[in-house]
Design an enzyme around this catalytic site. Structure first.
Site, PDB file in Angstrom:
ATOM      1  N   HIS A 360      19.994 -28.425 -94.535  1.00 31.01           N
ATOM      2  CA  HIS A 360      19.515 -27.178 -95.141  1.00 31.01           C
ATOM      3  C   HIS A 360      20.308 -25.950 -94.752  1.00 31.01           C
ATOM      4  O   HIS A 360      19.981 -24.853 -95.190  1.00 31.01           O
ATOM      5  CB  HIS A 360      18.054 -26.928 -94.756  1.00 31.01           C
ATOM      6  CG  HIS A 360      17.076 -27.745 -95.529  1.00 31.01           C
ATOM      7  ND1 HIS A 360      16.568 -27.341 -96.745  1.00 31.01           N
ATOM      8  CD2 HIS A 360      16.541 -28.961 -95.279  1.00 31.01           C
ATOM      9  CE1 HIS A 360      15.736 -28.264 -97.190  1.00 31.01           C
ATOM     10  NE2 HIS A 360      15.700 -29.269 -96.329  1.00 31.01           N
ATOM     11  N   LYS A 550      11.250 -12.708 -99.613  1.00 29.83           N
ATOM     12  CA  LYS A 550      11.783 -13.886 -98.927  1.00 29.83           C
ATOM     13  C   LYS A 550      11.841 -13.543 -97.447  1.00 29.83           C
ATOM     14  O   LYS A 550      11.618 -12.387 -97.082  1.00 29.83           O
ATOM     15  CB  LYS A 550      13.181 -14.230 -99.449  1.00 29.83           C
ATOM     16  CG  LYS A 550      14.125 -13.012 -99.534  1.00 29.83           C
ATOM     17  CD  LYS A 550      15.497 -13.388-100.080  1.00 29.83           C
ATOM     18  CE  LYS A 550      15.521 -13.574-101.569  1.00 29.83           C
ATOM     19  NZ  LYS A 550      15.980 -14.896-101.981  1.00 29.83           N
ATOM     20  N   ARG A 551      12.139 -14.524 -96.589  1.00 27.71           N
ATOM     21  CA  ARG A 551      12.303 -14.203 -95.186  1.00 27.71           C
ATOM     22  C   ARG A 551      13.319 -13.075 -95.030  1.00 27.71           C
ATOM     23  O   ARG A 551      14.271 -12.978 -95.805  1.00 27.71           O
ATOM     24  CB  ARG A 551      12.760 -15.448 -94.403  1.00 27.71           C
ATOM     25  CG  ARG A 551      11.655 -16.452 -94.170  1.00 27.71           C
ATOM     26  CD  ARG A 551      10.505 -15.871 -93.396  1.00 27.71           C
ATOM     27  NE  ARG A 551      10.899 -15.552 -92.032  1.00 27.71           N
ATOM     28  CZ  ARG A 551      10.658 -16.324 -90.990  1.00 27.71           C
ATOM     29  NH1 ARG A 551      10.001 -17.453 -91.133  1.00 27.71           N
ATOM     30  NH2 ARG A 551      11.045 -15.978 -89.784  1.00 27.71           N
ATOM     31  N   LYS A 556      20.507 -12.734 -96.184  1.00 30.89           N
ATOM     32  CA  LYS A 556      19.837 -12.556 -97.483  1.00 30.89           C
ATOM     33  C   LYS A 556      20.037 -11.133 -98.012  1.00 30.89           C
ATOM     34  O   LYS A 556      19.744 -10.837 -99.169  1.00 30.89           O
ATOM     35  CB  LYS A 556      18.349 -12.892 -97.361  1.00 30.89           C
ATOM     36  CG  LYS A 556      18.088 -14.402 -97.150  1.00 30.89           C
ATOM     37  CD  LYS A 556      16.595 -14.678 -96.984  1.00 30.89           C
ATOM     38  CE  LYS A 556      16.253 -16.139 -96.743  1.00 30.89           C
ATOM     39  NZ  LYS A 556      16.201 -16.956 -97.962  1.00 30.89           N
ATOM     40  N   THR A 658      14.841 -21.224-103.463  1.00 34.83           N
ATOM     41  CA  THR A 658      13.907 -21.750-104.462  1.00 34.83           C
ATOM     42  C   THR A 658      13.141 -20.589-105.083  1.00 34.83           C
ATOM     43  O   THR A 658      12.625 -20.705-106.185  1.00 34.83           O
ATOM     44  CB  THR A 658      12.904 -22.745-103.841  1.00 34.83           C
ATOM     45  OG1 THR A 658      12.373 -22.173-102.639  1.00 34.83           O
ATOM     46  CG2 THR A 658      13.562 -24.076-103.536  1.00 34.83           C
ATOM     47  N   LYS A 662      11.667 -19.846-109.058  1.00 39.79           N
ATOM     48  CA  LYS A 662      10.305 -19.425-109.423  1.00 39.79           C
ATOM     49  C   LYS A 662      10.342 -18.200-110.330  1.00 39.79           C
ATOM     50  O   LYS A 662       9.592 -18.111-111.314  1.00 39.79           O
ATOM     51  CB  LYS A 662       9.499 -19.086-108.159  1.00 39.79           C
ATOM     52  CG  LYS A 662       9.318 -20.241-107.184  1.00 39.79           C
ATOM     53  CD  LYS A 662       8.776 -19.727-105.836  1.00 39.79           C
ATOM     54  CE  LYS A 662       8.927 -20.774-104.753  1.00 39.79           C
ATOM     55  NZ  LYS A 662       8.704 -20.227-103.398  1.00 39.79           N
TER      56      LYS A 662
HETATM   57  C1  PLP Z   1       9.566 -19.961-102.435  1.00 40.87           C
HETATM   58  C2  PLP Z   1       9.183 -19.343-101.161  1.00 40.87           C
HETATM   59  C3  PLP Z   1      10.143 -19.060-100.200  1.00 40.87           C
HETATM   60  C4  PLP Z   1      11.617 -19.293-100.413  1.00 40.87           C
HETATM   61  O1  PLP Z   1      12.182 -18.136-100.983  1.00 40.87           O
HETATM   62  P1  PLP Z   1      13.761 -17.911-101.047  1.00 40.87           P
HETATM   63  O2  PLP Z   1      13.893 -16.709-101.894  1.00 40.87           O
HETATM   64  O3  PLP Z   1      14.347 -19.125-101.687  1.00 40.87           O
HETATM   65  O4  PLP Z   1      14.228 -17.701 -99.659  1.00 40.87           O
HETATM   66  C5  PLP Z   1       9.743 -18.469 -99.012  1.00 40.87           C
HETATM   67  N1  PLP Z   1       8.453 -18.183 -98.785  1.00 40.87           N
HETATM   68  C6  PLP Z   1       7.499 -18.429 -99.691  1.00 40.87           C
HETATM   69  C7  PLP Z   1       6.096 -18.058 -99.381  1.00 40.87           C
HETATM   70  C8  PLP Z   1       7.823 -19.021-100.910  1.00 40.87           C
HETATM   71  O5  PLP Z   1       6.855 -19.281-101.789  1.00 40.87           O
END
Ligand code: PLP
Length: 810
Positions: A360, A550-551, A556, A658, A662
């Site tokens: 990952h 996101k984190r 990022k 991911t 979404k």
């Molecule tokens: C999908 C998701 C992530 C991943 O987000 P990225 O933008 O791909 O880093 C992190 N936290 C939650 C709660 C998510 O639903």
């Protein structure tokens, strides 16, 4: 289902389902209708739904057993599940019936759904992937178990105090957990420490110095249309001897219970650490604890069903979600050699045929390795096995003429300085398949971290681009859009997300575009209402919702977004006469508690928000909000309301992402770099329906190699220079003018994440986004094309690929 009135008693006669919920409330929860609080209704509802699930669950298990089916075992230290009630109801097609039954009892389903705590047993993308995979495995009718840890405190709850992140324990088990089944009978001894001794029979025996008991706690994972119910088995630690009675009787109460406390500590917290390896001994203990329990459980099941350990790879496929469970490779070897009397080579062949490993991250600081003395002290038998595996690996390499430099790189032991056990190399060596999670990432894996192992075993690395479950991320999160799509193209896409492609021609249909816009607007109104209640902020549903959730991590590049926001603010103030597009900038995400710069970036987002939102000069053209406590449930609210999806990581650093999938599935346009799965999203939605900017991964590598000069890049960009000097001089932090000196100074001094190199391209891309937004019809057409073209990113597709190429179960 309406309440029926009985003429005789003039008392409502309940439908059987409503009666069942009420009966559960009384007999299981011990409350009557009058005393019941919302949590009691929630529990009573879950217990009622659960009854249905249990039947299917047992059917699924019996069927797999009868067929002698091969099972998939997904080992992950994280499962970021979120809430389960809406998911279960929707997948069982019971939403309507349960809502009606509850209504007849005076209870609103949506209200009790909202108080279900998020099961947040994960940090971010990696944990959410595991949760999406569990759902897809069940939906594809594949017999599978997820194995992980039942953390008492999962991901911390984030509060924002005066703009600063504050971490609070998330007490998700406070009201109990009606979804779980404790299996006291499935318990295993997990040893630590001690020594390895030879026995009279010539066997090797590990005499552990201490041990805890791993007990299974099972949660049903319901697939789409209730086709199949699989098991998520989470381990909890207990002391074997919970209380030392003699000590207790002697008056040493604390001492008597110390063992229990020590054991329970193992499964108390999830490391709030997204990417850097936690060095703590407790973390290694957690990894071994859950790996050992899972492997023992898998081997026990296999022996019980077949009686022959040699057929394990025919009946079990074990997937390692990152290196956190990599010690499972050594654990299986230990069981095969020490308990099942197999020779080392045969055991090794079985092990490799059974395991697959998913990588990952390429970040060097995130590649797990353990100090050798610690590993040896905690797991002396595994240390011996690691040495033996390493000897075999290096002999094989030597025989193939591999040079000394490459030998050092593929070794399971890092030499030079402190000796360490490399978990990624162990996972690679012990697996027949090693996969990356997006095409670009897999490519980079072959060229960087695993270059030498790849040269030695060129057939092992393969790509499995991540996916998301469309049940949770479209059907449940966005019922309005789902209904609109059904109206347009029928129901096929509910069972096969790639059928969304039938929506493509509707992008050219003005009537459809207008209905699509109404759905998006309704989602934005709902989000605005939620944020008003949550944080007292007012946002305009007619503005563009520009979202980065996101984190929080430097790679990022939330900082790039914030700095561009400041530059835009400067521009709006300088040129108020221009035709600016009203924007709402939403940020959300947690920072690891020890990650100083990430926490400072959160504070900066909040400082910038406070200043901009209070400035009458920009006339509401720009609003900024940092939404606290980003988690799955918040994502489900924000994503359907987003217009613009920020996916702006430094190219080459985001393995897949991911979140990007979404957003596209919910009709947001992406502004992003050619990183992770953004590359494949662009390939599918087409250049015209995404806004790409910035350096490519190759260009980033090239610039770094050449000696990148951030100062020159900053000096060359007046907008960037002005924004940075404003931030550094305390414009946004008058209470502490030096607060951001270090953060900005870091950009001048090194800028590892290439913010300055990409700034102008990013700002230009944002103005291109503005121009596109002005053309509403064009924007909506592009948004619809995104929805129509990203069905491929369903985790059903991902799981089908794993099933065929890696696990051999399809
Ligand atoms: C999908 C998701 C992530 C991943 O987000 P990225 O933008 O791909 O880093 C992190 N936290 C939650 C709660 C998510 O639903």
């Amino acid at each position: 289902m309406a309440t029926l009135l009985s003429p005789a008693a003039d008392k409502p006669v309940l439908t059987p389902l409503a009666a069942q919920i009420l009966d559960t409330l009384v007999h299981r929860i011990g409350k009557d209708e009058k005393a019941a609080r919302p949590h009691d209704w929630l529990a009573a509802t879950i217990f009622t739904v659960r009854n249905d699930i249990i039947e299917k669950w047992m059917d699924s298990t019996r069927e797999a057993h009868a067929k002698g089916a091969k099972r998939v075992y997904y080992l992950s230290l994280e499962f970021l599940i979120g809430r389960l009630l809406r998911d279960a109801l929707s997948n069982l097609n019971q939403t309507h019936d349960i809502a009606g039954a509850l209504k007849s009892l005076g209870v609103d389903l949506a209200t009790i759904e909202e108080i279900e705590p998020d099961a947040a047993l994960g940090n971010g993308g990696l944990g959410r992937l595991a949760a999406c995979f569990m759902e897809s495995l069940a939906s594809l009718d594949l017999p599978a178990y997820g194995y992980g840890i039942r953390y008492v405190n999962g991901m911390f709850r984030q509060r924002i105090d005066d703009g600063f992140q504050v971490e609070l324990p998330e007490n998700w088990l406070q009201y109990g957990n009606p979804w779980e089944f404790e299996r006291r009978e499935s318990a295993y001894f997990i040893g630590f420490g001690g020594e390895v001794v030879g026995t009279e029979t010539g066997h090797v025996h590990w005499k552990a110095a201490e041990g805890v008991e791993a007990t299974a706690v099972d949660t049903p994972m319901v697939g789409w249309r209730g086709k199949r119910v699989n098991t998520l088995r989470l381990w909890t630690a207990r002391a074997f001897d919970p209380i030392k009675l003699d000590q207790f009787n002697a008056g040493d109460f604390e001492g008597a219970l110390a063992g229990q406390t020590r054991a329970e500590t193992l499964t108390r917290v999830l490391y709030p650490n997204d990417s850097t390896a936690a060095g703590q001994e407790l973390r290694l203990r957690q990894e071994y604890f859950f790996s050992s329990a899972s492997i023992q459980d898998i081997v026990r099941r296999h022996i019980q069903y077949t009686g022959d350990i040699r057929t394990l790879p025919d009946k079990a496929a074990i997937q390692l979600n990152d290196t956190h469970p990599a010690v499972a490779v050594a654990e299986l070897m230990r069981l095969l050699v020490d308990f099942h009397d197999l020779g080392f080579d045969e055991a090794w062949d079985i092990t490799r045929a059974t395991f697959g490993y998913t990588n990952h991250t390429l970040l060097p600081e995130a590649l797990e390795s353990w100090p050798l003395p610690l590993f040896e002290r905690l797991l002396p038998r595994h240390m011996q096995l690691v040495y033996a595996i390493n000897a075999k690996l290096l002999r094989e390499a030597k025989a193939k003429g591999v040079d000394d430099r490459a030998i050092a790189a593929i070794s399971l032991i890092a030499e030079g300085g402190e000796r360490r056990v490399r978990m990624a190399n162990l996972a690679f060596a012990g697996s027949h398949s090693i996969n990356g999670v997006a095409a670009l990432h897999t490519d980079l894996m072959k060229k960087t971290v695993f270059a030498d192992l790849h040269a030695l075993y060129p057939d092992r690395i393969n790509n499995k681009t991540n996916g998301i479950t469309p049940r949770r991320w479209l059907q449940q999160a966005n019922p309005g859009l789902t209904a609109l799509i059904r109206e347009a193209i029928g129901d096929d896409f509910l069972d096969d997300a790639e059928k969304l492609s039938a929506l493509d021609p509707f992008a050219d249909d003005a009537g459809f575009r207008s209905r699509f816009a109404s759905v998006k607007r309704a989602n934005k109104v709902a989000l605005a209402q939620h944020l008003k209640e949550l944080m007292g902020i007012r946002i305009d549903p007619d503005a563009m919702y520009d979202v980065q959730i996101k984190r929080i991590h430097e790679y990022k590049r939330q900082l790039l977004n914030i700095v561009e926001t400041v530059a835009l603010y400067d521009q709006i103030r300088s040129h108020p006469e221009r035709d600016w597009v009203p924007r709402v900038k939403l940020f959300g995400g947690k920072a690891a508690s020890s990650y100083h710069n990430a926490k400072l970036i959160i504070k900066l987002a909040n400082d910038v928000a406070r200043r901009i939102n209070a400035d009458p000069a920009i006339g509401g053209l720009l609003k900024v909000a940092f939404v606290p406590n980003y988690n799955v449930s918040l994502a489900e609210k924000i994503i359907p309301a987003a217009d613009l999806s920020e996916q702006i990581s430094t190219a080459g650093m985001e393995a897949s992402g991911t979140g990007n999938m979404k957003f596209a599935l919910n009709g947001a346009l992406t502004i992003g770099t050619l990183d992770g799965a953004n590359v494949e999203i662009r390939d599918r939605v087409g250049d015209d329906n995404i806004v790409i900017f910035g350096l490519t991964a190759d260009e980033v590598a090239e610039q770094r190699a050449r000696g990148y000069d951030p100062r020159a890049a900053i000096d060359a960009s007046p907008e960037l220079s002005q924004a940075l000097s404003g931030i550094a001089s305390g414009v946004f932090s008058p209470d502490d003018p030096d607060r951001y000196k270090g953060l900005v100074g870091g950009l001048y001094d090194g800028d590892w994440f290439m913010l300055a190199a990409d700034f102008d391209a990013y700002a230009a891309a944002q103005r291109q986004v503005d121009a596109r937004w002005q053309n509403h019809e064009g924007w909506n057409a592009a948004a619809i094309r995104n929805v129509a073209r990203v069905g491929w990113f369903s985790s059903d597709r991902t799981i089908r690929e794993y099933a065929k190429d890696i696990w051999g179960v399809l």
